[in-house]
Motif scaffolding. Structure first.
Motif, PDB file in Angstrom:
ATOM      1  N   GLU A 211       0.831  -1.207   0.000  1.00 57.98           N
ATOM      2  CA  GLU A 211       0.000   0.000   0.000  1.00 57.98           C
ATOM      3  C   GLU A 211       0.869   1.263   0.000  1.00 57.98           C
ATOM      4  OE1 GLU A 211      -3.526   2.094   2.715  1.00 57.98           O
ATOM      5  OE2 GLU A 211      -2.669   0.152   3.294  1.00 57.98           O
ATOM      6  N   MET A 212       1.937   1.241   0.793  1.00 59.40           N
ATOM      7  CA  MET A 212       2.858   2.386   0.836  1.00 59.40           C
ATOM      8  C   MET A 212       3.519   2.610  -0.521  1.00 59.40           C
ATOM      9  SD  MET A 212       4.808   1.890   4.475  1.00 59.40           S
ATOM     10  CE  MET A 212       3.951   2.039   6.047  1.00 59.40           C
ATOM     11  N   THR A 213       3.911   1.516  -1.154  1.00 59.90           N
ATOM     12  CA  THR A 213       4.563   1.611  -2.460  1.00 59.90           C
ATOM     13  C   THR A 213       3.615   2.189  -3.502  1.00 59.90           C
ATOM     14  OG1 THR A 213       5.960  -0.296  -1.949  1.00 59.90           O
ATOM     15  CG2 THR A 213       5.740   0.308  -4.267  1.00 59.90           C
ATOM     16  N   ALA A 214       2.360   1.737  -3.459  1.00 63.09           N
ATOM     17  CA  ALA A 214       1.361   2.237  -4.409  1.00 63.09           C
ATOM     18  C   ALA A 214       1.102   3.728  -4.191  1.00 63.09           C
ATOM     19  CB  ALA A 214       0.065   1.448  -4.256  1.00 63.09           C
ATOM     20  N   GLU A 215       1.056   4.120  -2.926  1.00 57.60           N
ATOM     21  CA  GLU A 215       0.825   5.532  -2.605  1.00 57.60           C
ATOM     22  C   GLU A 215       2.004   6.395  -3.058  1.00 57.60           C
ATOM     23  OE1 GLU A 215      -0.002   8.385   1.286  1.00 57.60           O
ATOM     24  OE2 GLU A 215      -0.025   6.205   1.502  1.00 57.60           O
ATOM     25  N   ALA A 216       3.216   5.872  -2.865  1.00 57.31           N
ATOM     26  CA  ALA A 216       4.408   6.606  -3.298  1.00 57.31           C
ATOM     27  C   ALA A 216       4.417   6.772  -4.814  1.00 57.31           C
ATOM     28  CB  ALA A 216       5.664   5.877  -2.834  1.00 57.31           C
ATOM     29  N   ASP A 217       3.965   5.746  -5.525  1.00 59.84           N
ATOM     30  CA  ASP A 217       3.893   5.828  -6.989  1.00 59.84           C
ATOM     31  C   ASP A 217       2.925   6.926  -7.427  1.00 59.84           C
ATOM     32  OD1 ASP A 217       5.716   3.798  -7.264  1.00 59.84           O
ATOM     33  OD2 ASP A 217       4.210   2.218  -7.575  1.00 59.84           O
ATOM     34  N   ILE A 218       1.850   7.078  -6.666  1.00 61.48           N
ATOM     35  CA  ILE A 218       0.864   8.121  -6.975  1.00 61.48           C
ATOM     36  C   ILE A 218       1.492   9.505  -6.804  1.00 61.48           C
ATOM     37  CG2 ILE A 218      -1.282   9.203  -6.180  1.00 61.48           C
ATOM     38  CD1 ILE A 218      -2.301   6.389  -5.476  1.00 61.48           C
ATOM     39  N   ILE A 219       2.282   9.659  -5.746  1.00 64.17           N
ATOM     40  CA  ILE A 219       2.950  10.943  -5.497  1.00 64.17           C
ATOM     41  C   ILE A 219       3.951  11.258  -6.611  1.00 64.17           C
ATOM     42  CG2 ILE A 219       4.582  12.134  -3.974  1.00 64.17           C
ATOM     43  CD1 ILE A 219       1.763  12.120  -2.894  1.00 64.17           C
ATOM     44  N   VAL A 220       4.718  10.255  -7.012  1.00 62.93           N
ATOM     45  CA  VAL A 220       5.698  10.453  -8.089  1.00 62.93           C
ATOM     46  C   VAL A 220       4.993  10.841  -9.382  1.00 62.93           C
ATOM     47  CG1 VAL A 220       7.396   9.305  -9.560  1.00 62.93           C
ATOM     48  CG2 VAL A 220       7.437   8.933  -7.084  1.00 62.93           C
ATOM     49  N   LYS A 221       3.884  10.178  -9.675  1.00 63.62           N
ATOM     50  CA  LYS A 221       3.129  10.502 -10.891  1.00 63.62           C
ATOM     51  C   LYS A 221       2.565  11.916 -10.823  1.00 63.62           C
ATOM     52  CE  LYS A 221      -0.513   8.875 -13.985  1.00 63.62           C
ATOM     53  NZ  LYS A 221      -0.973  10.255 -14.265  1.00 63.62           N
ATOM     54  N   LEU A 222       2.104  12.308  -9.631  1.00 68.58           N
ATOM     55  CA  LEU A 222       1.557  13.654  -9.451  1.00 68.58           C
ATOM     56  C   LEU A 222       2.618  14.709  -9.770  1.00 68.58           C
ATOM     57  CD1 LEU A 222      -0.696  15.583  -8.353  1.00 68.58           C
ATOM     58  CD2 LEU A 222       0.380  15.314  -6.105  1.00 68.58           C
ATOM     59  N   LEU A 223       3.793  14.545  -9.201  1.00 70.58           N
ATOM     60  CA  LEU A 223       4.870  15.504  -9.443  1.00 70.58           C
ATOM     61  C   LEU A 223       5.303  15.471 -10.909  1.00 70.58           C
ATOM     62  CD1 LEU A 223       7.099  15.039  -6.252  1.00 70.58           C
ATOM     63  CD2 LEU A 223       5.183  16.588  -6.625  1.00 70.58           C
ATOM     64  N   SER A 224       5.351  14.275 -11.457  1.00 73.80           N
ATOM     65  CA  SER A 224       5.746  14.129 -12.857  1.00 73.80           C
ATOM     66  C   SER A 224       4.753  14.821 -13.784  1.00 73.80           C
ATOM     67  CB  SER A 224       5.853  12.643 -13.206  1.00 73.80           C
ATOM     68  OG  SER A 224       6.265  12.468 -14.537  1.00 73.80           O
ATOM     69  N   ASP A 225       3.472  14.740 -13.455  1.00 74.79           N
ATOM     70  CA  ASP A 225       2.439  15.386 -14.276  1.00 74.79           C
ATOM     71  C   ASP A 225       2.635  16.902 -14.324  1.00 74.79           C
ATOM     72  OD1 ASP A 225       1.283  12.978 -14.861  1.00 74.79           O
ATOM     73  OD2 ASP A 225      -0.346  13.155 -13.390  1.00 74.79           O
ATOM     74  N   TYR A 226       3.072  17.478 -13.204  1.00 72.15           N
ATOM     75  CA  TYR A 226       3.255  18.936 -13.170  1.00 72.15           C
ATOM     76  C   TYR A 226       4.504  19.379 -13.925  1.00 72.15           C
ATOM     77  CZ  TYR A 226      -0.747  20.130 -10.360  1.00 72.15           C
ATOM     78  OH  TYR A 226      -2.048  20.346  -9.948  1.00 72.15           O
ATOM     79  N   SER A 227       5.319  18.429 -14.351  1.00 70.49           N
ATOM     80  CA  SER A 227       6.454  18.789 -15.199  1.00 70.49           C
ATOM     81  C   SER A 227       5.981  19.111 -16.612  1.00 70.49           C
ATOM     82  CB  SER A 227       7.478  17.653 -15.230  1.00 70.49           C
ATOM     83  OG  SER A 227       6.933  16.500 -15.848  1.00 70.49           O
ATOM     84  N   ASN A 228       4.673  18.937 -16.858  1.00 67.50           N
ATOM     85  CA  ASN A 228       4.066  19.326 -18.136  1.00 67.50           C
ATOM     86  C   ASN A 228       3.327  20.656 -18.029  1.00 67.50           C
ATOM     87  OD1 ASN A 228       4.783  16.933 -19.608  1.00 67.50           O
ATOM     88  ND2 ASN A 228       3.171  15.836 -18.490  1.00 67.50           N
ATOM     89  N   ALA A 229       3.453  21.311 -16.896  1.00 68.68           N
ATOM     90  CA  ALA A 229       2.709  22.559 -16.665  1.00 68.68           C
ATOM     91  C   ALA A 229       3.083  23.621 -17.692  1.00 68.68           C
ATOM     92  CB  ALA A 229       2.985  23.074 -15.257  1.00 68.68           C
ATOM     93  N   GLU A 230       2.180  24.553 -17.884  1.00 67.58           N
ATOM     94  CA  GLU A 230       2.404  25.619 -18.866  1.00 67.58           C
ATOM     95  C   GLU A 230       3.541  26.541 -18.448  1.00 67.58           C
ATOM     96  OE1 GLU A 230      -0.124  29.283 -20.902  1.00 67.58           O
ATOM     97  OE2 GLU A 230      -1.173  27.705 -19.812  1.00 67.58           O
ATOM     98  N   ASP A 231       3.642  26.812 -17.143  1.00 69.88           N
ATOM     99  CA  ASP A 231       4.667  27.726 -16.637  1.00 69.88           C
ATOM    100  C   ASP A 231       5.990  26.985 -16.432  1.00 69.88           C
ATOM    101  OD1 ASP A 231       6.255  29.362 -14.682  1.00 69.88           O
ATOM    102  OD2 ASP A 231       4.478  30.644 -14.777  1.00 69.88           O
ATOM    103  N   ALA A 232       7.063  27.529 -16.991  1.00 69.66           N
ATOM    104  CA  ALA A 232       8.378  26.882 -16.895  1.00 69.66           C
ATOM    105  C   ALA A 232       8.849  26.753 -15.454  1.00 69.66           C
ATOM    106  CB  ALA A 232       9.402  27.674 -17.705  1.00 69.66           C
ATOM    107  N   ARG A 233       8.474  27.720 -14.616  1.00 72.61           N
ATOM    108  CA  ARG A 233       8.890  27.666 -13.213  1.00 72.61           C
ATOM    109  C   ARG A 233       8.260  26.482 -12.488  1.00 72.61           C
ATOM    110  NH1 ARG A 233       7.436  33.954 -12.756  1.00 72.61           N
ATOM    111  NH2 ARG A 233       5.830  33.085 -14.125  1.00 72.61           N
ATOM    112  N   VAL A 234       7.039  26.157 -12.873  1.00 77.65           N
ATOM    113  CA  VAL A 234       6.365  25.002 -12.276  1.00 77.65           C
ATOM    114  C   VAL A 234       6.993  23.711 -12.797  1.00 77.65           C
ATOM    115  CG1 VAL A 234       4.165  23.793 -11.998  1.00 77.65           C
ATOM    116  CG2 VAL A 234       4.218  26.298 -12.005  1.00 77.65           C
ATOM    117  N   ARG A 235       7.301  23.668 -14.088  1.00 75.11           N
ATOM    118  CA  ARG A 235       7.946  22.479 -14.660  1.00 75.11           C
ATOM    119  C   ARG A 235       9.289  22.227 -13.973  1.00 75.11           C
ATOM    120  NH1 ARG A 235       6.449  25.060 -19.499  1.00 75.11           N
ATOM    121  NH2 ARG A 235       8.608  25.362 -20.218  1.00 75.11           N
ATOM    122  N   CYS A 236      10.027  23.301 -13.780  1.00 75.21           N
ATOM    123  CA  CYS A 236      11.330  23.195 -13.115  1.00 75.21           C
ATOM    124  C   CYS A 236      11.172  22.672 -11.690  1.00 75.21           C
ATOM    125  CB  CYS A 236      12.003  24.569 -13.110  1.00 75.21           C
ATOM    126  SG  CYS A 236      13.582  24.611 -12.253  1.00 75.21           S
TER     127      CYS A 236
END
Length: 291
Positions: A211-236
């Motif tokens: 369960e912890m591993t699955a939750e950690a994967d969700i967090i990593v995906k969340l952060l990874s998704d924001y690397s597609n943000a429109e603002d370069a500062r958010v991607r960074c």
């Protein structure tokens, strides 16, 4: 007659030298007299006067009397400068600051109050960090100013780092950050990503449940998704957050490798620079992906 000015100047010079000699003689006589008489028998009494208003609590008490936001801000700056509270005054000061926050119209003053919460929590003996965290969460819940929310999240990061062993609290702070990621401000988004990466509780790999591993994967995906943000500062910041998670012991999945590689052609250097660090990290951990 032609020598008259010359004679006058000589006379004047003579008077000057004579006067200097007299003054020197008098000074020497006064010195000898004082030396022979010895030191005065009078005793000096040094009295240390109490510093009026040296405690920041006195300034906090004046907040309710401020007639303008500018006056309130100046008072808050004075509180920040001295930041001296008796332990018994800290909780009351926090309460009064909170009351003023809720009635204050100017966002810059509200920002300063949340800044003070951080300073009080980190520097004042007797400050209840849990109480300050709860109060900060409460104050930014219905806040509309991006700057105030960003400062609130920054305060939570600083205070939360002192209580990182409290996993329940850390999960709550991460939840607050995730809720505020929907904010349109790049500043708020960046602070939220920073909080998640720094305070998300990471268990040693040997102790992690499925369960912890699955939750950690969700967090990593969340952060990874924001690397597609429109603002370069958010991607960074999103890529930086992934690096922080890795440094704290969370294993990053090989699945994000191609996505990170694509960021090497980002229009902004700040993004490319962080992405390159991630590519190097992932390339060393998963060399088969580099083929």
């Amino acid at each position: 007659m032609g020598n008259q000015p010359y004679r006058n100047s000589n006379h004047l010079a003579g008077l000057v030298f004579e006067m200097a000699a007299v003054l020197k003689k008098r000074a020497l006589a006064e010195y000898n007299k004082s030396f022979q008489e010895g030191p005065s028998s009078k005793k000096l009494h040094l009295v240390k006067k109490p510093l009026i208003g040296s405690s920041a609590a006195a300034f906090v008490g004046l907040l309710e009397k401020c007639k303008s936001s500018d006056e309130a801000l100046q008072l808050l700056l004075r509180i920040s400068d001295c930041l001296q509270f008796q332990e018994s005054d800290v909780e009351e000061a926090i309460k009064k600051l909170s009351e003023h926050f809720q009635s204050e119209e100017e966002s810059v003053v509200r920002v300063k109050i949340l800044w003070l919460y951080c300073d009080i929590g980190l520097e004042c003996p007797g400050a209840n960090l849990n109480n300050l965290i709860e109060e900060t969460i409460h104050l930014i819940k219905n806040e509309t100013s991006h700057k105030v929310i960003a400062q609130g999240i920054a305060t939570l990061i600083k205070l939360g780092s002192r209580l990182s062993e409290d996993k329940t609290l850390m999960n709550r702070l991460v939840a607050v950050a995730r809720d505020n990621l929907k904010d349109t401000s790049h500043q708020v988004k960046c602070r939220c990503l920073q909080l998640i990466s720094e305070l998300y509780p990471i268990c040693p790999e040997a102790d992690r449940t499925a369960e912890m591993t699955a939750e950690a994967d969700i967090i990593v995906k969340l952060l990874s998704d924001y690397s597609n943000a429109e603002d370069a500062r958010v991607r960074c910041e999103a890529f930086k957050s992934l690096l922080v998670l890795h440094e704290r012991g969370l294993t990053l999945s090989a699945q994000i490798y191609e996505h990170v590689c694509a960021a090497l052609s980002d229009d902004y250097e700040i993004v490319r620079e962080v992405a390159l660090k991630l590519v190097w990290l992932l390339g060393n951990k998963y060399p088969e992906n580099c083929e």
